[in-house]
Structure formats: C-alpha cells, structure tokens
Design a protein around this motif. Structure first.
Motif, PDB file in Angstrom:
ATOM      1  N   VAL A  53       0.868  -1.190   0.000  1.00 16.79           N
ATOM      2  CA  VAL A  53       0.000   0.000   0.000  1.00 16.79           C
ATOM      3  C   VAL A  53       0.898   1.230   0.000  1.00 16.79           C
ATOM      4  O   VAL A  53       1.842   1.311   0.802  1.00 16.79           O
ATOM      5  CB  VAL A  53      -0.931   0.010   1.223  1.00 16.79           C
ATOM      6  CG1 VAL A  53      -1.800   1.266   1.219  1.00 16.79           C
ATOM      7  CG2 VAL A  53      -1.796  -1.239   1.239  1.00 16.79           C
ATOM      8  N   GLY A  54       0.630   2.183  -0.881  1.00 17.81           N
ATOM      9  CA  GLY A  54       1.510   3.348  -0.967  1.00 17.81           C
ATOM     10  C   GLY A  54       0.801   4.624  -1.380  1.00 17.81           C
ATOM     11  O   GLY A  54      -0.359   4.607  -1.819  1.00 17.81           O
ATOM     12  N   ILE A  55       1.490   5.704  -1.233  1.00 18.45           N
ATOM     13  CA  ILE A  55       1.015   7.014  -1.682  1.00 18.45           C
ATOM     14  C   ILE A  55       2.196   7.743  -2.302  1.00 18.45           C
ATOM     15  O   ILE A  55       3.291   7.751  -1.736  1.00 18.45           O
ATOM     16  CB  ILE A  55       0.403   7.834  -0.521  1.00 18.45           C
ATOM     17  CG1 ILE A  55      -0.071   9.213  -1.020  1.00 18.45           C
ATOM     18  CG2 ILE A  55       1.383   7.989   0.617  1.00 18.45           C
ATOM     19  CD1 ILE A  55      -1.300   9.201  -1.844  1.00 18.45           C
ATOM     20  N   ALA A  56       1.978   8.356  -3.466  1.00 16.70           N
ATOM     21  CA  ALA A  56       3.042   9.072  -4.161  1.00 16.70           C
ATOM     22  C   ALA A  56       2.550  10.460  -4.543  1.00 16.70           C
ATOM     23  O   ALA A  56       1.347  10.695  -4.714  1.00 16.70           O
ATOM     24  CB  ALA A  56       3.486   8.310  -5.397  1.00 16.70           C
ATOM     25  N   VAL A  57       3.512  11.371  -4.662  1.00 16.22           N
ATOM     26  CA  VAL A  57       3.226  12.708  -5.188  1.00 16.22           C
ATOM     27  C   VAL A  57       4.048  12.870  -6.458  1.00 16.22           C
ATOM     28  O   VAL A  57       5.264  12.658  -6.450  1.00 16.22           O
ATOM     29  CB  VAL A  57       3.576  13.806  -4.175  1.00 16.22           C
ATOM     30  CG1 VAL A  57       3.358  15.182  -4.790  1.00 16.22           C
ATOM     31  CG2 VAL A  57       2.740  13.651  -2.911  1.00 16.22           C
ATOM     32  N   GLU A  58       3.368  13.257  -7.563  1.00 16.93           N
ATOM     33  CA  GLU A  58       4.042  13.326  -8.857  1.00 16.93           C
ATOM     34  C   GLU A  58       3.837  14.706  -9.489  1.00 16.93           C
ATOM     35  O   GLU A  58       2.792  15.342  -9.318  1.00 16.93           O
ATOM     36  CB  GLU A  58       3.502  12.260  -9.812  1.00 16.93           C
ATOM     37  CG  GLU A  58       3.770  10.839  -9.368  1.00 16.93           C
ATOM     38  CD  GLU A  58       3.240   9.811 -10.344  1.00 16.93           C
ATOM     39  OE1 GLU A  58       3.778   8.687 -10.347  1.00 16.93           O
ATOM     40  OE2 GLU A  58       2.287  10.127 -11.092  1.00 16.93           O
TER      41      GLU A  58
END
Length: 343
Positions: free
Chosen positions: A261-266
């Motif tokens: 499970v992850g969260i990214a900012v792009e």
C-alpha cells in the motif's frame, strides 16, 4: 378662463426648451444685423436642442441668403418631413421653398475604382470625411470651392481642387492610389508559439497495471489519480495505490505474499501533443504474509518516472518505472498501466 388655459398650453409647447428658444431668438437678432453666418449657426444649435418646424424654416431661409443652396434645400426638406409627422400646416410652405431651390442645386459625384480599393481608404472634402455610402452617388452640394483628399495607410495621398457653380453637375474620378515607397513596412507576422497542450488539472481517475521486479517477481493492482493543482502547463497529483505480489522462491513449499500500500506525489508535465511525463516520490508499507516467518510489515520509499501516452481526454497508457528501497533491499520495478479519468 378656458381660453387662457389653452393659450398657456400652446405657449408651453412652443417654448418647451428655454435654451432652444433663447438661441433661436439670438439667431433672429443676428440675422437682422446682417450677420448671416452667425445667425445660421444659432438656428442650427437651436434645432439640435429642440427639433421644431419653425427653426428649420428659418435655418433654410438663412442658408439660402448665405448662398448655400443645398444646405438650405436640406433644411426645407427636413421641415416638410417634421411638419407632416406633427400635422403642422407649414408642410406645404416647406415643400414650396424646397421646390424653388431645386433648379439651383449643384451635384457632385465622386467615383472611386471598383477594384483594388486599399484597406483604410478615406475620402475627405474640406477636411470632413465623406461617408462611404455617398461615394459614387450624385450628392446635392453647395456651390463653392472644395479641397478633396484621398488617403490610405501605405499609399501616397491624392489631392484635387474642385470648383462647383450653381446648378452644375460635377463628376470627380478618383484614381487608384500609388503605393508609398517611403512607407514603413508592415510588421512581420509573428508565428504563434505553440507547445504541447497543458495537462488538465483537477482530474480524477482510476488505473490498473501489471508489473515485473528486478527479482523477476510479478505484481498487479490498481491506483487512484488525484490531480491537486496546476503549475503552469503542468500539474501536481497524488497517487494512492495497492499492489499484490506472490514471490517466486526456490522452495516450492515456501510462500511469501506481499500486499503493498503506498502514496506518491508526482509532477506531471506535457512533452508533446499526446505525451506526458510524470516524476515523483512515494512512501509505502508492505504487508508480508510468510508461511515460514509469519506476518510482518516493511516500510518502503520509492523514486518514480512514468512516460505516458495520452489517448484522448480520458485514457492514459504509461510505463511506470520505480526504484523501491525497503529496510533490507533495493529493487527496480516496472509496471505497464492503463488509467481512466472520469472527471
């Protein structure tokens, strides 16, 4: 008593505008003093303040004494029209005065070439612009001397003097203007600087993908795309995701399953009409189900790069490349994904 009321009412109608009446009386006084030009101007100002049949008749009479027969004729024609509209009995008088001037009218026709008319062409007669609608027509004109000037941007102005006598019909053929060799060249057209279309901000989408790690493990899962804010032609987005992987191990009885499970900012920027490039960082938590070692959790961090093909406004197909660092390993991950934007 009734008669007095009627007289007062009629007087009010005749002098509805005090300023107009004052200027009208000034005109009559000036005319009596032989100041014809000033008198005509006073009558004209009075008519502008309040349109009256009597003012027009006096203006026509004044202009006739001044020798401006076309202007006088126009005043009588206007007086006839106004009197007819108001039911004023002086319409026949105005018609008689206009008819009496008809033989004295001079007419001027100014013709311009039918083709090759420059943009911005202006015709002036005694420094007054001639309406386009009058060009080519026989226009009643006062007898006298006229200075005609024809000009257009980028061309040499053409000038001509014209003397018109009482009752004369004069025609002035205006030649085609000659280009001015000393005129400044028009500014060169600046080509519009076009670039790739901006990335649409505030879009929401969902995606699915299948990936392979540098350890030959296969993973698949989904993600959500939330565009947060535009930055010029680019945008910032958040990408929460969840992927599943079943590790390939040499011991067939050893099973290790990972739920990541992850969260990214792009940062997403256009690089062509149908291409965008996303780059960013992410944080994740891997839930490990190991039938030998039991369950555990392993945090991770990643650097991400995603060249993406944009198919219309709703579908993106991208190759998502990641370098993922866990507590005990660093692996590369490549995922082929399809994203669908519904808002």
């Amino acid at each position: 008593m009734r008669t007095v009321l009627i007289l007062v009412a009629l007087t009010g109608l005749a002098h509805a505008n005090p300023a107009a009446e004052k200027v009208f009386q000034d005109g009559k006084a000036l005319l009596a003093q032989g100041k014809i030009a000033e008198a005509c101007e006073a009558f004209r100002r009075s008519q502008e303040l309040e349109a009256r049949v009597g003012t027009l008749l006096n203006l026509g009479d004044c202009e006739e004494q001044r020798g401006r027969f076309a202007t006088a004729w126009g005043a009588f024609v206007d007086a006839r029209a106004l009197a007819t509209r108001l039911g004023d009995g002086r319409s026949s008088l105005a018609d008689q005065r206009a008819a009496a001037l008809a033989p004295k009218l001079a007419y001027v026709t100014m013709k311009i070439p039918s083709t090759g008319r420059p943009a911005g062409l202006v015709v002036r007669r005694n420094d007054r612009e001639v309406p386009d609608a009058e060009l080519g027509l026989e226009v009643p004109s006062d007898p006298g001397h006229y200075e005609i000037e024809v000009s257009a941007p980028g061309f040499v102005a053409w000038k001509q003097s014209l003397d018109v006598a009482v009752g004369q019909r004069a025609t002035l053929d205006i030649p085609a203007l000659v280009a001015d060799p000393n005129a400044p060249a028009p500014p060169a057209a600046v080509a519009a600087v076009s670039g790739p279309p901006p990335v649409t901000s505030h879009r929401i989408g969902i995606g699915a993908g299948i990936g392979f790690s540098s350890d030959s493990d296969v993973s698949f899962g989904g993600r959500v795309l939330l565009h947060l804010a535009p930055v010029g032609r680019a945008t910032i987005r958040a990408v929460p995701s969840m992927f599943y992987s079943d590790l390939s191990l040499e011991d067939p009885s050893h099973e290790v399953k990972i739920y990541a499970v992850g969260i990214a900012v792009e940062y997403v920027s256009p690089i062509g009409p149908s291409f965008v490039l996303a780059a960013g960082v992410g944080l994740g938590l891997n839930f490990v189900d190991d039938n030998y070692a039991g369950n555990s959790r392993d945090p991770s961090g990643s650097a991400r790069l995603s060249p993406t093909l944009r198919l219309g406004r709703s579908v993106d197909v991208g190759l998502h490349l990641q370098l993922v660092a866990t507590t005990d390993d660093i692996v590369g991950l490549g995922t082929l994904g399809v994203d669908y934007f519904f808002y």
